[in-house]
Design a protein around this motif. Sequence first.
Motif, PDB file in Angstrom:
ATOM      1  N   ARG A 231       0.785  -1.229   0.000  1.00 30.72           N
ATOM      2  CA  ARG A 231       0.000   0.000   0.000  1.00 30.72           C
ATOM      3  C   ARG A 231       0.821   1.287   0.000  1.00 30.72           C
ATOM      4  O   ARG A 231       0.276   2.357  -0.245  1.00 30.72           O
ATOM      5  CB  ARG A 231      -0.914   0.033   1.237  1.00 30.72           C
ATOM      6  CG  ARG A 231      -2.033  -0.985   1.203  1.00 30.72           C
ATOM      7  CD  ARG A 231      -2.768  -1.054   2.535  1.00 30.72           C
ATOM      8  NE  ARG A 231      -3.979  -1.846   2.413  1.00 30.72           N
ATOM      9  CZ  ARG A 231      -5.190  -1.346   2.191  1.00 30.72           C
ATOM     10  NH1 ARG A 231      -5.332  -0.031   2.071  1.00 30.72           N
ATOM     11  NH2 ARG A 231      -6.244  -2.118   2.090  1.00 30.72           N
ATOM     12  N   GLU A 233       3.622   4.184  -1.002  1.00 27.79           N
ATOM     13  CA  GLU A 233       4.392   4.800  -2.075  1.00 27.79           C
ATOM     14  C   GLU A 233       5.243   5.911  -1.474  1.00 27.79           C
ATOM     15  O   GLU A 233       4.876   6.511  -0.465  1.00 27.79           O
ATOM     16  CB  GLU A 233       3.470   5.386  -3.149  1.00 27.79           C
ATOM     17  CG  GLU A 233       2.662   4.351  -3.907  1.00 27.79           C
ATOM     18  CD  GLU A 233       1.801   4.984  -4.990  1.00 27.79           C
ATOM     19  OE1 GLU A 233       1.822   6.238  -5.108  1.00 27.79           O
ATOM     20  OE2 GLU A 233       1.106   4.239  -5.700  1.00 27.79           O
ATOM     21  N   ARG A 240       3.143   8.081   1.305  1.00 23.06           N
ATOM     22  CA  ARG A 240       1.694   7.997   1.399  1.00 23.06           C
ATOM     23  C   ARG A 240       1.283   6.534   1.391  1.00 23.06           C
ATOM     24  O   ARG A 240       1.980   5.674   0.833  1.00 23.06           O
ATOM     25  CB  ARG A 240       1.007   8.760   0.271  1.00 23.06           C
ATOM     26  CG  ARG A 240       1.188   8.202  -1.123  1.00 23.06           C
ATOM     27  CD  ARG A 240       0.401   9.027  -2.131  1.00 23.06           C
ATOM     28  NE  ARG A 240       0.435   8.439  -3.473  1.00 23.06           N
ATOM     29  CZ  ARG A 240      -0.250   8.901  -4.503  1.00 23.06           C
ATOM     30  NH1 ARG A 240      -1.040   9.967  -4.338  1.00 23.06           N
ATOM     31  NH2 ARG A 240      -0.182   8.326  -5.686  1.00 23.06           N
ATOM     32  N   LEU A 242      -2.141   3.905   0.861  1.00 25.22           N
ATOM     33  CA  LEU A 242      -3.509   3.748   0.387  1.00 25.22           C
ATOM     34  C   LEU A 242      -4.422   3.477   1.568  1.00 25.22           C
ATOM     35  O   LEU A 242      -4.202   2.529   2.335  1.00 25.22           O
ATOM     36  CB  LEU A 242      -3.583   2.608  -0.630  1.00 25.22           C
ATOM     37  CG  LEU A 242      -4.920   2.412  -1.338  1.00 25.22           C
ATOM     38  CD1 LEU A 242      -5.266   3.649  -2.164  1.00 25.22           C
ATOM     39  CD2 LEU A 242      -4.866   1.173  -2.222  1.00 25.22           C
ATOM     40  N   GLN A 244      -7.899   3.098   1.530  1.00 27.62           N
ATOM     41  CA  GLN A 244      -9.162   2.402   1.275  1.00 27.62           C
ATOM     42  C   GLN A 244      -9.122   0.981   1.813  1.00 27.62           C
ATOM     43  O   GLN A 244      -8.113   0.278   1.698  1.00 27.62           O
ATOM     44  CB  GLN A 244      -9.453   2.363  -0.229  1.00 27.62           C
ATOM     45  CG  GLN A 244      -9.792   3.721  -0.830  1.00 27.62           C
ATOM     46  CD  GLN A 244     -10.031   3.613  -2.320  1.00 27.62           C
ATOM     47  OE1 GLN A 244      -9.203   3.077  -3.048  1.00 27.62           O
ATOM     48  NE2 GLN A 244     -11.165   4.130  -2.777  1.00 27.62           N
ATOM     49  N   ARG A 297      -5.036  12.909   5.762  1.00 27.64           N
ATOM     50  CA  ARG A 297      -5.842  12.072   4.884  1.00 27.64           C
ATOM     51  C   ARG A 297      -6.428  12.953   3.794  1.00 27.64           C
ATOM     52  O   ARG A 297      -7.102  13.960   4.061  1.00 27.64           O
ATOM     53  CB  ARG A 297      -6.961  11.398   5.667  1.00 27.64           C
ATOM     54  CG  ARG A 297      -8.010  10.673   4.797  1.00 27.64           C
ATOM     55  CD  ARG A 297      -7.424   9.445   4.110  1.00 27.64           C
ATOM     56  NE  ARG A 297      -8.363   8.875   3.150  1.00 27.64           N
ATOM     57  CZ  ARG A 297      -9.262   7.941   3.431  1.00 27.64           C
ATOM     58  NH1 ARG A 297      -9.371   7.489   4.672  1.00 27.64           N
ATOM     59  NH2 ARG A 297     -10.039   7.453   2.500  1.00 27.64           N
ATOM     60  N   ASN A 300      -7.853   9.180  -1.491  1.00 28.29           N
ATOM     61  CA  ASN A 300      -7.738   7.770  -1.100  1.00 28.29           C
ATOM     62  C   ASN A 300      -6.469   7.466  -0.317  1.00 28.29           C
ATOM     63  O   ASN A 300      -6.177   6.295  -0.056  1.00 28.29           O
ATOM     64  CB  ASN A 300      -7.769   6.875  -2.347  1.00 28.29           C
ATOM     65  CG  ASN A 300      -9.092   6.973  -3.082  1.00 28.29           C
ATOM     66  OD1 ASN A 300     -10.140   7.122  -2.465  1.00 28.29           O
ATOM     67  ND2 ASN A 300      -9.044   6.896  -4.410  1.00 28.29           N
ATOM     68  N   TRP A 301      -5.733   8.505   0.074  1.00 27.07           N
ATOM     69  CA  TRP A 301      -4.407   8.290   0.635  1.00 27.07           C
ATOM     70  C   TRP A 301      -4.225   8.957   1.995  1.00 27.07           C
ATOM     71  O   TRP A 301      -4.842   9.989   2.288  1.00 27.07           O
ATOM     72  CB  TRP A 301      -3.337   8.836  -0.318  1.00 27.07           C
ATOM     73  CG  TRP A 301      -3.330   8.176  -1.652  1.00 27.07           C
ATOM     74  CD1 TRP A 301      -4.070   8.520  -2.752  1.00 27.07           C
ATOM     75  CD2 TRP A 301      -2.569   7.030  -2.040  1.00 27.07           C
ATOM     76  NE1 TRP A 301      -3.802   7.678  -3.797  1.00 27.07           N
ATOM     77  CE2 TRP A 301      -2.883   6.741  -3.387  1.00 27.07           C
ATOM     78  CE3 TRP A 301      -1.637   6.220  -1.385  1.00 27.07           C
ATOM     79  CZ2 TRP A 301      -2.301   5.695  -4.086  1.00 27.07           C
ATOM     80  CZ3 TRP A 301      -1.062   5.178  -2.088  1.00 27.07           C
ATOM     81  CH2 TRP A 301      -1.396   4.919  -3.408  1.00 27.07           C
TER      82      TRP A 301
END
Length: 434
Positions: A231, A233, A240, A242, A244, A297, A300-301
Amino acid sequence: MDLLRRVEKARGRRVLSALSGGADSVALTLLLIKAGAEVTCAHFEHGIRGADSLRDRDFCRAFCKELHVPLLEDSARVPENRMPGEGLEQAARRLRYRFLRRAKESVGAEWIALAHHMDDQAETVLMHLLRGSGLAGVAGMRELSGDLYRPLLGVRKRELLEYLEELGQSYCQDTSNLVPDTPRNLLRLRVMPELESAYPGCVEAIARFSAQADRDEAFFDALAENWLSERMETGAYGMRVLAQDPGAQAIVSRAMRQLCRRAQIPEAESRHVCALAGLLDVPRGKIELPGGRFAERAGNWLYFPVASPPPEPVRLVLPGESELPGLCRVHARDWEGGPVRNDPFRQALSYEALKGAVLRTRRAGDWIQPLGMEGKKLLSDYLIDRLVDRPLRDWTPLIAVGNEILWVVGVGISQKARLLGGRAVLLHCIFSDQ
């Protein structure tokens, strides 16, 4: 001898023994020597206990001289070297470990040997539990944690005292440990004796619980590492994750703790970790973290922005290569084809429009005339309209002339920079983390 078996890992290794002069560290030093380790001792005088502290120093000198063991020393006035908001014990620990690591490097030691034993472990576990710690806290101390070596965690304090008595070996007594004026001393002097009276063998039981918690924590940590690898990056903006469908809370909490370490926020506490996990359940939000850092937040990140500012602008070389250090490089070459439609990081733009352009990040007053529109728009509004997450906006590369934006890399071009015949230039942006 069971005690000697505890330090077998140190045989043939160069080890720095943290020697206070107390029974525990004296016993450990003797055991390390007997096990065949190459031992150097290190003593730190805290400048807290006056004459008693100097007595301990003199004892360590005589002890090491008799054993023909090198001794490294340092001292500090701990009360005068506290950081804002730092307690006396915290300051003493910070200064002591700083010295021990310097000493370790100076002698080329592999480990710093510390004399924490099972009674210390039980006290540590209870203290962490009473502070509301999670599984990592009640797992307590590990035998080997980085360069810290604690081989006596399976040994009771009384066993060490009996060992020294058999040898006829003297040691120092820290009288400050006999006063229940700190949480640990209160546990040691009052709570633990009462617990052992009511629950014989409770110290061993707490140690077993700690060992089981450590095994479980290692298992969950591995799952959290996998969660992050799928998840996370990284880029010039920071990191960051992910957000979700995050999954099990037990994994998420550990992943957030690991993220704090990766983001170099070691001061993050359980409340920060819980707050970070909570950001995964909301559409937007922001929390403050230690050291002036924050997490946000957006979309989506979940973002961990870097603390440093974006790089300074550079002139766009036509043709040639331009670089924003740490962020991206832009290659420019003459182009005889038409518009580039399938790669947002390649754009064919008007050479005339690019004259005098720079490669930079955004600044106050920036605007753009979006492709296909007659009027101009503030860049900030344009980025919002194009759903660029707020933490990325300061790190999005731009091609600009003055405050007019010609290309928002990866997002869109301006009406002015579009191809209308004449000389064309193909720009290709490559990010530094690629």
